[in-house]
Design a protein around this motif. Structure first.
Motif, PDB file in Angstrom:
ATOM      1  N   ASP A 158       0.843  -1.191   0.000  1.00 21.73           N
ATOM      2  CA  ASP A 158       0.000   0.000   0.000  1.00 21.73           C
ATOM      3  C   ASP A 158       0.884   1.249   0.000  1.00 21.73           C
ATOM      4  O   ASP A 158       2.115   1.163  -0.065  1.00 21.73           O
ATOM      5  CB  ASP A 158      -1.004  -0.019   1.166  1.00 21.73           C
ATOM      6  CG  ASP A 158      -0.317   0.110   2.514  1.00 21.73           C
ATOM      7  OD1 ASP A 158       0.860   0.544   2.565  1.00 21.73           O
ATOM      8  OD2 ASP A 158      -0.955  -0.222   3.527  1.00 21.73           O
ATOM      9  N   ALA A 159       0.239   2.412   0.072  1.00 25.34           N
ATOM     10  CA  ALA A 159       0.983   3.670  -0.067  1.00 25.34           C
ATOM     11  C   ALA A 159       2.072   3.823   1.002  1.00 25.34           C
ATOM     12  O   ALA A 159       3.104   4.446   0.773  1.00 25.34           O
ATOM     13  CB  ALA A 159       0.017   4.845   0.001  1.00 25.34           C
ATOM     14  N   SER A 160       1.845   3.193   2.170  1.00 28.64           N
ATOM     15  CA  SER A 160       2.830   3.323   3.259  1.00 28.64           C
ATOM     16  C   SER A 160       3.943   2.282   3.135  1.00 28.64           C
ATOM     17  O   SER A 160       4.838   2.239   3.980  1.00 28.64           O
ATOM     18  CB  SER A 160       2.130   3.145   4.601  1.00 28.64           C
ATOM     19  OG  SER A 160       1.742   1.789   4.763  1.00 28.64           O
ATOM     20  N   THR A 178       3.370  -0.963   3.281  1.00 25.96           N
ATOM     21  CA  THR A 178       2.952  -2.180   3.983  1.00 25.96           C
ATOM     22  C   THR A 178       2.317  -3.147   2.990  1.00 25.96           C
ATOM     23  O   THR A 178       1.536  -2.742   2.133  1.00 25.96           O
ATOM     24  CB  THR A 178       1.943  -1.832   5.100  1.00 25.96           C
ATOM     25  OG1 THR A 178       2.568  -0.911   5.994  1.00 25.96           O
ATOM     26  CG2 THR A 178       1.516  -3.078   5.864  1.00 25.96           C
ATOM     27  N   SER A 224      -0.078  -5.688   1.273  1.00 28.35           N
ATOM     28  CA  SER A 224      -1.536  -5.802   1.354  1.00 28.35           C
ATOM     29  C   SER A 224      -2.059  -7.114   0.786  1.00 28.35           C
ATOM     30  O   SER A 224      -3.130  -7.560   1.165  1.00 28.35           O
ATOM     31  CB  SER A 224      -2.186  -4.621   0.630  1.00 28.35           C
ATOM     32  OG  SER A 224      -1.727  -4.579  -0.716  1.00 28.35           O
ATOM     33  N   ARG A 266       2.621  -1.017  -7.740  1.00 32.40           N
ATOM     34  CA  ARG A 266       3.236  -0.876  -6.426  1.00 32.40           C
ATOM     35  C   ARG A 266       3.362  -2.250  -5.781  1.00 32.40           C
ATOM     36  O   ARG A 266       2.359  -2.836  -5.367  1.00 32.40           O
ATOM     37  CB  ARG A 266       2.397   0.050  -5.541  1.00 32.40           C
ATOM     38  CG  ARG A 266       3.124   0.518  -4.314  1.00 32.40           C
ATOM     39  CD  ARG A 266       2.625   1.880  -3.857  1.00 32.40           C
ATOM     40  NE  ARG A 266       1.166   1.887  -3.777  1.00 32.40           N
ATOM     41  CZ  ARG A 266       0.411   2.973  -3.899  1.00 32.40           C
ATOM     42  NH1 ARG A 266       0.977   4.151  -4.086  1.00 32.40           N
ATOM     43  NH2 ARG A 266      -0.890   2.891  -3.822  1.00 32.40           N
TER      44      ARG A 266
END
Lengths: 440, 440
Positions: B355-357, B359, B361, B376
């Motif tokens: 994900d954007a952070s 982490t 998913s 990503r």
């Protein structure tokens, strides 16, 4: 891979030797004992396995240049100890339960008499072999009883380390399995090998029929055809069409075997293949084998559960110093006093006492200088290695065959409760009889 | 022991090759895949281990005279197949998760592309290595998290087969353990080794003090003294008296560690030995380690539970044919249809989506001819062996160090729930994305 087994050990065995050499205590004659404080969870008896191959591995326990160089470079021990190790060859005496013998909590399975340094060095190797092999044999023996005379094949090589797989095949055979899938166990230990085909072979071909034809062409109609890749009923029909009335067996590796076995038996009979056998192989353990024994199944293939000791992958044996000479050369018993790990010091003489009917009544361990005169029972210790030389009766393929025979014989002495699968107490009590003095 | 690994296999791998050679189907190009249908009971993630040593074992998978003679004598395969085996050397390509990578249910951990015969022969060896080593690494990784930064040593050599012990030490180190007691793992794989003394060393001497003096003389005051052979409080006093303020550590191997550690810490502090550490080693597993993390313990030694995969001694991986060429040379996906063992056919391209952070998913598995463009995430497949030649980045000691680093890095991507010890679902869902066609 090197053939030396000398580094298959814990570093502390060597640092203890190093410290003892420096203190001048390394040559004190010592008695070490391998035993299990309890049986794996709820088992009624254990089966000793690994002894024969252990005796061979001890013969390869030599520190050659490569091993010494590693120890020097890593500064594991001092230079005098490196010199001592270079000359090391186990020269002591090993007495113990013969492979295939039944054991109970605290049975003194192996007794090593040597200098402290010679004896302590072998601790890790002895326990690795006995713990793994006896774990497999103990589980396998219950599966053999559960199968009520139907043959079992060990097929778990892929579910344990690649060298443990060979040991597992050997231990399962000692415990009464009929064969193994593991070829190295066939070559090294003379265990009969078996196996025909997997689902991949069916899927390699454009149709199941094409696969079956290829297999029968290579292995004959007496082969075992795996019939559950697509649809079992269709697979059975195809198998019979291809192999004819001589079809050796069909194998079922999935589904609800309790109902499927009867369905397939009826189908085979209806097709005229009354002599075609049914073998099953789907994640079996002693409990599912016992349940299937009521169906018309002919044989079992067992994988994961047997090579991982069916929930107890290590038999729980320990190796303890139980007696040694003191600085005056007098023998003294020694024992650890920490609460839950207390040990019983002294040299042991185990006997399986038998009642008038020949049924075993206790595992009685006489502690003291000399073995007692036994009225009714079997003494359980034999000389396995004398002055560093293994008795060839216990090694190689002949050792395996003798162990297999011994397990079958020893099991017949046990009371009926030994064969219960449910968790419970050991089938025999372990009784200590201490001599007036434990010096020897 | 022979260095050839070619008989560390199931007999049926060879009989399948024999039948396929006779049918002319052995050379069909095939794709095999190793994966686990689920993680060991309740685990949140798995750790791939064994890959590096597997690549080396595949290099030794050669049929030499001794192996061929056994196969001939036992009539395992026909003469044309013996000739084929004599020339066998794996020449295919192996793509997969790099060692130390995290995996989830159905992650395509290893993909073998070769002729059917070349690929099927390796099945048993591949699974033996991956199943055992990944079982240990998966359990060890949880213990490392539970220890919250305190170092762990693997000391379980005596609780698994003697060669599996070396693999276990290696796998535990990859999963974050700091050291092992196993010397062969130190020599072969460069794993740091440790260890000082056992209870037997104390009992060899007439008094505990005499034993401690001998050990300190050999190993220095910075050594670890085992203080629970007789009475712990007395043992600690003696240890401090003998080694002085420089005493490295005391080891506790029995008793109620939750209370004992604090008592011993207070005693050491009172005696002025604030820098003397406490290490504990009594049948620990991830749960007792987590509980002890609240005490002033400094390090852990772990035996049985880590080398037996903490209740799951085999990781449950299987090796399946997922695609092959047909008689026209066209690629087709294949899959088994038996109910609880269905497989997902086709060539896979696994990606860990982030994900954007940053982490993770999901574990997303693209099925089809070519790898997708990833927005990503990390593609998880690397070329491990090309045309039979292993990439040296993955073998030997450097492979082990890289794998250890990789596990640490990959773990940091996981969501917090991955680190829960309680049984539950995998930390990431596995998602299949099928391409319009599964031909490649």
């Amino acid at each position: 891979m090197t053939s030396s087994t000398a580094l298959l050990t814990d570093r502390y065995e060597l640092t203890m030797v190093d410290a003892a050499i420096r203190a001048g205590t390394h040559d004190r004659r010592s008695v070490f004992e391998a035993f299990g404080r309890s049986l794996p969870a709820g088992r009624r008896y254990g089966v000793v396995a690994g002894t024969g191959r252990l005796l061979e591995l001890i013969g390869d326990f030599r520190f050659q240049d490569a091993e010494l160089e590693f120890l020097r470079e890593q500064r594991v021990v001092s230079t005098p100890t490196l010199e001592w190790l270079a000359n090391y060859r186990f020269s002591g005496t090993i007495t113990g339960y013969r492979e295939g013998e039944i054991y109970f909590p605290n049975s003194p399975i192996l007794v090593v008499e040597a200098s402290f340094a010679e004896g302590v060095l072998l601790e890790t190797l002895i326990l690795s072999v006995l713990n793994y092999d006896s774990s497999v044999a103990g589980a396998a023996s219950r599966m053999v009883s559960a199968a009520r005379g139907r043959p079992l094949a060990e097929m778990g090589s892929r579910r344990t380390g690649e060298r443990s797989a060979v040991a597992a095949a050997r231990a399962a055979y000692i415990a009464g399995f009929a064969a193994t899938s593991n070829l190295e166990a066939g070559r090294t230990w003379g265990v009969p090998t078996m196996g025909t085909a997997a689902h991949a072979f069916t899927m390699l071909h454009d149709t199941e029929e094409e696969a079956f034809r290829a297999q029968v062409a290579a292995l004959g109609a007496g082969t075992t055809l795996l019939v559950d890749t697509y649809d079992v009923a269709e697979g059975v029909r195809t198998a019979v069409r291809v192999a004819g009335p001589e079809l050796g067996a069909v194998r079922l590796d999935s589904g609800d075997l309790l109902t499927l076995v009867s369905t397939v038996r009826a189908q085979l009979d209806e097709l005229g293949n009354r002599d075609t056998k049914i073998t099953v192989t789907n994640d079996l353990d002693e409990y599912t084998i016992a349940a299937l024994a009521a169906t018309p199944v002919d044989s079992f293939g067992v994988g994961t559960s047997v090579v991982t000791g069916s929930g107890s992958p290590a038999a729980g044996m320990v190796y303890k110093l139980v007696a040694r000479q003191d600085s005056q050369g007098e023998w003294i018993s020694v024992a650890k006093k920490s609460p839950e790990k207390a040990t019983h010091g002294g040299r042991k003489h185990p006997v399986r006492l038998l009642d008038a009917s020949g049924t075993a009544s206790s595992e009685t361990i006489y502690v003291g200088a000399t073995a007692p005169a036994i009225v009714r029972g079997r003494t359980l210790h034999s000389a396995l290695m004398t002055d560093g030389v293994a008795d060839p009766a216990y090694t190689g393929g002949q050792g395996v065959e003798a162990a297999r025979e011994r397990r079958a014989t020893a099991l017949r002495e046990l009371p009926a409760e030994a064969f219960r699968l449910a968790a419970g107490d050991p089938a025999l009590p372990t009784v200590y009889v201490d001599a007036p003095t434990t010096r020897r």
